[in-house]
Design an enzyme around this catalytic site. Structure first.
Site, PDB file in Angstrom:
ATOM      1  N   HIS A 111     -15.862 -35.504 115.287  1.00 18.61           N
ATOM      2  CA  HIS A 111     -14.976 -34.860 116.253  1.00 18.61           C
ATOM      3  C   HIS A 111     -14.498 -33.531 115.661  1.00 18.61           C
ATOM      4  O   HIS A 111     -14.134 -33.481 114.482  1.00 18.61           O
ATOM      5  CB  HIS A 111     -13.785 -35.774 116.560  1.00 18.61           C
ATOM      6  CG  HIS A 111     -12.865 -35.203 117.592  1.00 18.61           C
ATOM      7  ND1 HIS A 111     -13.189 -35.183 118.939  1.00 18.61           N
ATOM      8  CD2 HIS A 111     -11.654 -34.606 117.469  1.00 18.61           C
ATOM      9  CE1 HIS A 111     -12.200 -34.592 119.602  1.00 18.61           C
ATOM     10  NE2 HIS A 111     -11.264 -34.233 118.741  1.00 18.61           N
ATOM     11  N   ASP A 147     -11.505 -41.278 120.031  1.00 21.70           N
ATOM     12  CA  ASP A 147     -11.286 -40.419 118.860  1.00 21.70           C
ATOM     13  C   ASP A 147     -10.290 -41.038 117.878  1.00 21.70           C
ATOM     14  O   ASP A 147      -9.398 -40.375 117.353  1.00 21.70           O
ATOM     15  CB  ASP A 147     -10.821 -39.012 119.290  1.00 21.70           C
ATOM     16  CG  ASP A 147     -11.894 -38.293 120.104  1.00 21.70           C
ATOM     17  OD1 ASP A 147     -13.080 -38.521 119.844  1.00 21.70           O
ATOM     18  OD2 ASP A 147     -11.541 -37.522 121.009  1.00 21.70           O
ATOM     19  N   GLU A 174     -20.158 -25.400 111.266  1.00 20.06           N
ATOM     20  CA  GLU A 174     -20.774 -25.299 109.924  1.00 20.06           C
ATOM     21  C   GLU A 174     -20.292 -26.449 109.041  1.00 20.06           C
ATOM     22  O   GLU A 174     -21.051 -27.019 108.277  1.00 20.06           O
ATOM     23  CB  GLU A 174     -20.336 -23.998 109.245  1.00 20.06           C
ATOM     24  CG  GLU A 174     -21.199 -22.808 109.541  1.00 20.06           C
ATOM     25  CD  GLU A 174     -20.571 -21.549 108.943  1.00 20.06           C
ATOM     26  OE1 GLU A 174     -19.972 -21.619 107.843  1.00 20.06           O
ATOM     27  OE2 GLU A 174     -20.658 -20.510 109.616  1.00 20.06           O
TER      28      GLU A 174
HETATM   29  C1  GAR Z   1     -19.697 -31.066 118.158  1.00 19.58           C
HETATM   30  O1  GAR Z   1     -18.809 -30.015 117.889  1.00 19.58           O
HETATM   31  C2  GAR Z   1     -18.986 -32.396 118.068  1.00 19.58           C
HETATM   32  O2  GAR Z   1     -18.031 -32.445 117.060  1.00 19.58           O
HETATM   33  C3  GAR Z   1     -18.358 -32.489 119.442  1.00 19.58           C
HETATM   34  O3  GAR Z   1     -19.339 -32.009 120.316  1.00 19.58           O
HETATM   35  C4  GAR Z   1     -20.139 -31.048 119.629  1.00 19.58           C
HETATM   36  C5  GAR Z   1     -21.590 -31.437 119.773  1.00 19.58           C
HETATM   37  O4  GAR Z   1     -22.427 -30.451 119.247  1.00 19.58           O
HETATM   38  N1  GAR Z   1     -17.977 -33.844 119.742  1.00 19.58           N
HETATM   39  C6  GAR Z   1     -16.881 -34.167 120.430  1.00 19.58           C
HETATM   40  O5  GAR Z   1     -16.112 -33.356 120.887  1.00 19.58           O
HETATM   41  C7  GAR Z   1     -16.667 -35.668 120.591  1.00 19.58           C
HETATM   42  N2  GAR Z   1     -15.321 -35.964 120.939  1.00 19.58           N
HETATM   43  P1  GAR Z   1     -23.923 -30.811 118.869  1.00 19.58           P
HETATM   44  O6  GAR Z   1     -24.550 -31.431 120.128  1.00 19.58           O
HETATM   45  O7  GAR Z   1     -24.553 -29.483 118.535  1.00 19.58           O
HETATM   46  O8  GAR Z   1     -23.901 -31.753 117.712  1.00 19.58           O
END
Ligand code: GAR
Length: 219
Positions: A111, A147, A174
């Site tokens: 998260h 979460d 990152e």
């Molecule tokens: C990431 O920033 C992750 O932490 C967030 O969605 C994005 C997915 O990026 N997750 C949440 O907000 C879950 N509550 P990605 O598809 O490039 O990994």
């Protein structure tokens, strides 16, 4: 020793999934990505998984009337593959308590905030608007409340004066790509001990409860 069999669940881009795939490709890494599963056929990450010879599967939540039916399909598929651990990586569906309890202590989530602050959506915008100086990202064991659950690793990221939600999200991402592989490694090595709401890390030189901006060599 047999590698931990991991399913990564995504809904879109899948950059965190990619960071896990790359980590697992390193020699001696104690886990393997057995499948990438998405609720969304259009998820960009599916292409990357296929190109890396990882079996993919789409189970579209819109095809099910009840959340329980959708999750039943997921569990059936993961059981067929004898999955040990589920990594949620930008999987944007809420999971029922039944599903989470069925896989108790075997689901990780990432998260983009320092939980328990800023649960839910629009976290970067909310962090900037709150006036806090630091935010970051968290990998935790999933519990039925959204979460929430024992924290394995966190990384802190300062909020700069000229940050926009996008610029902040980029710097946090990152860090996400660093900490998720680290948390997976600790899980696969069996070094996470859960005591109530807290995850303890076995074998750390210092008696640390969870890792903050960790470096691999520190653990
Ligand atoms: C990431 O920033 C992750 O932490 C967030 O969605 C994005 C997915 O990026 N997750 C949440 O907000 C879950 N509550 P990605 O598809 O490039 O990994």
């Amino acid at each position: 020793m047999a590698k931990l069999r991991v399913a990564v669940l995504i809904s879109s881009r899948g950059s965190n999934m990619q960071s896990l795939v790359r980590a697992c490709a390193q020699e001696g890494f104690p886990a393997e990505i057995t499948t990438v599963l998405s609720n969304n056929l259009e998820a960009g990450g599916l292409k990357f998984a296929a190109e890396n010879a990882i079996p993919t599967r789409v189970i579209d939540h819109r095809e099910f009337e009840a959340r329980e039916e959708f999750e039943k399909q997921i569990t059936q598929y993961l059981e067929e593959l004898e999955i040990d651990l589920i990594c949620l990586a930008g999987f944007m569906r809420l999971l029922t308590a039944d599903f989470v309890n069925r896989w108790r202590d075997r689901i990780l989530n990432i998260h983009p905030s320092l939980l328990p602050a800023f649960k839910g959506l629009h976290v970067h915008e909310r962090a900037i608007e709150s006036g806090t100086r630091f935010t970051g990202c968290t990998v935790h064991i999933v519990r039925p409340e959204m979460d929430n659950g024992p924290i394995i690793v966190q990384a802190a990221v300062p909020i700069l004066g000229d940050d926009t939600p996008d610029s902040l999200a980029t710097r946090i991402l990152e860090q996400e790509h660093r900490i998720y592989p680290l948390a997976l490694k600790l899980m696969a090595e069996g070094r996470i001990r859960i005591q109530g709401p807290i995850a303890l890390i076995d074998g750390a030189e210092q008696p640390i409860r969870s890792l903050i901006n960790p470096k691999l060599e520190e653990i």
